[in-house]
Motif scaffolding. Structure first.
Motif, short mmCIF file in Angstrom:
data_model
loop_
_atom_site.label_atom_id
_atom_site.label_comp_id
_atom_site.label_asym_id
_atom_site.label_seq_id
_atom_site.Cartn_x
_atom_site.Cartn_y
_atom_site.Cartn_z
N VAL A 26 3.06 -0.79 -0.50
CA VAL A 26 2.66 0.61 -0.48
C VAL A 26 3.54 1.33 0.53
O VAL A 26 3.60 0.94 1.70
CB VAL A 26 1.17 0.77 -0.09
CG1 VAL A 26 0.79 2.25 -0.06
CG2 VAL A 26 0.28 0.02 -1.06
N VAL B 228 -5.07 5.26 -4.02
CA VAL B 228 -4.12 4.25 -3.56
C VAL B 228 -4.56 2.86 -4.01
O VAL B 228 -3.77 2.07 -4.55
CB VAL B 228 -3.97 4.29 -2.03
CG1 VAL B 228 -3.16 3.09 -1.54
CG2 VAL B 228 -3.30 5.59 -1.58
N VAL C 28 -4.10 3.63 4.83
CA VAL C 28 -3.89 2.58 3.83
C VAL C 28 -4.23 1.21 4.41
O VAL C 28 -4.87 0.38 3.75
CB VAL C 28 -2.43 2.60 3.30
CG1 VAL C 28 -2.20 1.43 2.35
CG2 VAL C 28 -2.13 3.91 2.60
N PHE D 140 -2.32 11.16 -4.54
CA PHE D 140 -3.28 10.13 -4.90
C PHE D 140 -4.70 10.67 -5.05
O PHE D 140 -5.62 9.90 -5.29
CB PHE D 140 -3.29 9.02 -3.86
CG PHE D 140 -2.12 8.08 -3.95
CD1 PHE D 140 -2.13 7.02 -4.85
CD2 PHE D 140 -1.00 8.26 -3.15
CE1 PHE D 140 -1.05 6.16 -4.94
CE2 PHE D 140 0.08 7.41 -3.23
CZ PHE D 140 0.06 6.35 -4.13
#
Length: 275
Positions: free
Chosen positions: A83, A254, A22, A137
């Motif tokens: 997140v 995401v 991420v 995701f």
């Protein structure tokens, strides 16, 4: 993005396997700015999260205090997004904290109970703050679930097998539970009994969801994230399977969730709801 403010993003669980992906994805997105990173691993606290993630120095230190990083997210030009890829034991409090600070949470951590989801939904609505809880995701998984809904119109018997790496803390996976719930929304009765079953070893038939769908969980090194939905009828077996070989496959979902959550004023469960 010169004439439009970037979305401020905080990554919680940033030193984990998903967290590092991420960090890389957010830092490379033109419409986002990584403003904070949190992780409880004492071996990495204070280090540059970009170095940890393998994408070069980002001048964002890893901290172990979520509250202080959420404050950073509130000091930006526009509302921030958190997140979260942490642990089932902490995700509920993480989400409540983010909403309380006015930071929109995007949750990839599974393990939230129905009561917790209900409470968080009510909390988000009262705060008029968007939140997204996404068990998976992967766009491919969303397509599998949609195909399962089509198949369920013609089959009465179905079971789910989910396979993950042996460091996954919860079972069954949130994705498998979500798939069973989606099938239940069709209002059908699945797997009518044919015989009186007896398990010689407890759990041999897996767990049984409220939708009367058996879910089997496999945990082994060498696996990442995989799911099969098997439909059976006399003389035929219809199998839907999705395999993940790299965590990078989750990143388009995401980033989409980070963008979409800024438009919400309540909690939404499932990636398919924003596609």
């Amino acid at each position: 993005m010169a004439d439009q403010a970037k979305i401020p993003v905080v990554v919680n669980g940033a030193a984990g396997k998903m967290g590092r992906e991420v960090v890389k994805a957010v830092s490379q997105a033109e419409d986002m700015e990584l403003v904070g990173a949190v992780d409880r691993n004492p071996n990495v606290v204070g280090e540059d999260v970009g170095i940890i993630a393998g994408c070069g120095e980002l001048e964002v230190p890893l901290l172990n205090d979520l509250q202080s990083v959420l404050v950073l997210a509130t000091q930006q030009e526009i509302q921030g997004v958190m997140v979260d890829f942490t642990h089932p034991n902490s995700v509920y409090e993480n989400v409540r904290s983010a909403i309380a600070y006015g930071v929109r949470p995007v949750i990839g951590t599974t393990g939230l109970t129905d009561d917790q989801l209900k409470d968080l939904t009510e909390f988000a609505e009262k705060a008029s703050t968007g939140a997204l809880v996404v068990p998976n995701f992967s766009i491919g998984m969303v397509l599998l679930q949609q195909a399962a809904l089509q198949a369920a119109q013609y089959f009465e018997n179905v079971e789910i097998i989910e396979l993950h790496h042996n460091q996954k803390a919860d079972a069954p996976s949130g994705t498998a539970i979500k798939t069973a719930q989606m099938l239940a929304e069709l209002g059908k009765t699945y797997n009518p009994p044919q015989v009186e079953e007896k398990e010689h070893l407890a759990g041999a038939r897996g767990s049984v969801s409220e939708e009367n769908i058996n879910i089997h969980s496999v945990r082994l090194p060498g696996l990442l994230a995989h799911q099969e939905v098997l439909f059976g009828a006399p003389g035929q077996l219809y199998t839907l399977r999705h395999d993940t070989s790299d965590r990078a496959s989750f990143m388009p979902g995401v980033l989409l969730a980070v963008r979409k959550v800024t438009e919400l004023r309540t909690l939404i469960y499932g990636l398919e709801k924003i596609l």
